[in-house]
Write a protein that holds these residues in place. Structure first.
Motif, PDB file in Angstrom:
ATOM      1  N   GLN A   3     -14.762  -1.383   1.965  1.00 18.17           N
ATOM      2  CA  GLN A   3     -14.225  -2.883   1.186  1.00 18.17           C
ATOM      3  C   GLN A   3     -15.129  -4.111   1.667  1.00 18.17           C
ATOM      4  O   GLN A   3     -15.792  -3.298   2.630  1.00 18.17           O
ATOM      5  CB  GLN A   3     -12.977  -2.300   2.503  1.00 18.17           C
ATOM      6  N   ILE A  13      -5.328  -5.883  -1.962  1.00 16.72           N
ATOM      7  CA  ILE A  13      -5.926  -4.395  -1.587  1.00 16.72           C
ATOM      8  C   ILE A  13      -6.830  -4.143  -1.838  1.00 16.72           C
ATOM      9  O   ILE A  13      -6.940  -4.176  -3.581  1.00 16.72           O
ATOM     10  CB  ILE A  13      -4.218  -3.783  -2.391  1.00 16.72           C
ATOM     11  N   SER A  17     -14.145   3.472  -3.266  1.00 11.80           N
ATOM     12  CA  SER A  17     -13.724   4.862  -2.960  1.00 11.80           C
ATOM     13  C   SER A  17     -15.112   5.647  -2.618  1.00 11.80           C
ATOM     14  O   SER A  17     -16.427   5.121  -4.168  1.00 11.80           O
ATOM     15  CB  SER A  17     -12.154   6.485  -3.323  1.00 11.80           C
ATOM     16  N   GLN A  33      -2.790   8.958  -2.953  1.00  8.38           N
ATOM     17  CA  GLN A  33      -1.996   8.567  -1.421  1.00  8.38           C
ATOM     18  C   GLN A  33      -3.271   8.507  -0.062  1.00  8.38           C
ATOM     19  O   GLN A  33      -3.096   7.429   0.744  1.00  8.38           O
ATOM     20  CB  GLN A  33      -1.112   9.381  -0.949  1.00  8.38           C
ATOM     21  N   PHE A  36      -5.126   4.929  -0.529  1.00  8.55           N
ATOM     22  CA  PHE A  36      -4.215   3.647  -0.254  1.00  8.55           C
ATOM     23  C   PHE A  36      -3.545   3.769   1.422  1.00  8.55           C
ATOM     24  O   PHE A  36      -4.632   2.674   2.142  1.00  8.55           O
ATOM     25  CB  PHE A  36      -3.376   3.781  -1.125  1.00  8.55           C
ATOM     26  N   SER A  37      -3.455   4.759   2.304  1.00 14.52           N
ATOM     27  CA  SER A  37      -4.049   5.353   3.186  1.00 14.52           C
ATOM     28  C   SER A  37      -4.940   4.718   4.383  1.00 14.52           C
ATOM     29  O   SER A  37      -4.609   3.946   5.629  1.00 14.52           O
ATOM     30  CB  SER A  37      -2.525   6.919   3.758  1.00 14.52           C
ATOM     31  N   LEU A  39      -6.718   2.862   2.869  1.00 16.02           N
ATOM     32  CA  LEU A  39      -7.321   1.135   3.519  1.00 16.02           C
ATOM     33  C   LEU A  39      -5.860   0.275   3.845  1.00 16.02           C
ATOM     34  O   LEU A  39      -5.719  -0.676   4.140  1.00 16.02           O
ATOM     35  CB  LEU A  39      -6.351   0.457   2.103  1.00 16.02           C
ATOM     36  N   TYR A  41      -2.589   0.972   3.292  1.00 16.33           N
ATOM     37  CA  TYR A  41      -1.463   0.436   2.811  1.00 16.33           C
ATOM     38  C   TYR A  41      -0.976   1.783   2.435  1.00 16.33           C
ATOM     39  O   TYR A  41      -1.577   2.954   2.171  1.00 16.33           O
ATOM     40  CB  TYR A  41      -1.888  -0.228   1.624  1.00 16.33           C
ATOM     41  N   LYS A  42       0.977   1.142   2.180  1.00 24.06           N
ATOM     42  CA  LYS A  42       0.944   2.381   0.991  1.00 24.06           C
ATOM     43  C   LYS A  42       1.930   1.627   0.119  1.00 24.06           C
ATOM     44  O   LYS A  42       2.909   0.461   0.099  1.00 24.06           O
ATOM     45  CB  LYS A  42       2.615   3.184   2.656  1.00 24.06           C
ATOM     46  N   ILE A  43       1.810   2.291  -0.978  1.00 23.97           N
ATOM     47  CA  ILE A  43       2.357   1.896  -2.036  1.00 23.97           C
ATOM     48  C   ILE A  43       2.848   3.361  -2.664  1.00 23.97           C
ATOM     49  O   ILE A  43       2.630   4.069  -3.306  1.00 23.97           O
ATOM     50  CB  ILE A  43       0.929   1.421  -2.770  1.00 23.97           C
ATOM     51  N   ILE A  48       0.567   1.189  -8.883  1.00 27.34           N
ATOM     52  CA  ILE A  48      -0.651   1.243  -9.787  1.00 27.34           C
ATOM     53  C   ILE A  48      -1.619   0.718 -11.383  1.00 27.34           C
ATOM     54  O   ILE A  48      -0.185   0.938 -11.671  1.00 27.34           O
ATOM     55  CB  ILE A  48      -1.119   2.532  -8.887  1.00 27.34           C
TER      56      ILE A  48
END
Length: 81
Positions: A3, A13, A17, A33, A36-37, A39, A41-43, A48
Motif C-alpha cells: 500500500q 481503501i 495486489s 475477500q 480486502f481482508s 488490507l 477492510y470488510k466489503i 466494488i
C-alpha cells in the motif's frame, strides 16, 4: 502486496495486489475477500467498481451508481463516496 503510505493517513481503501492472492477480478469472490481482508477492510462485493485496465491514461470518477460495474476504457478509479 503493498500500500502507499501517503494514502494510509487519508483513510483510503487502496493497495496493489500480487500473485499471492490469485486473480483479483470480478467473479473471484474468495480472492477478492482475501485481498480486502489483508488490507483490513470488510466489503460487500456489490460495492466494488472495476476498471477495465486498458493501459491508457483515463481515470473515471466513480459515483454510487457505478457499484458492481466494470468501467470500460479506463485504468484508474477515484471517488469520494
Amino acid at each position: 502486496m503493498w500500500q502507499f503510505d501517503i494514502f494510509k493517513r487519508e483513510n483510503l481503501i487502496q493497495g496493489i495486489s500480487d500473485t499471492s492472492f490469485g486473480p483479483i477480478k470480478k467473479g473471484n469472490s474468495k480472492n477478492i475477500q482475501a485481498f480486502f481482508s489483508f488490507l483490513g477492510y470488510k466489503i460487500s462485493l456489490g460495492q466494488i467498481v472495476w476498471a477495465e485496465q486498458v493501459f491508457g491514461n483515463k481515470v473515471h470518477v466513480c459515483q454510487k451508481e457505478d457499484s458492481g460495474k466494470i468501467i470500460k476504457g479506463v485504468d484508474g478509479l477515484i471517488s469520494n463516496v
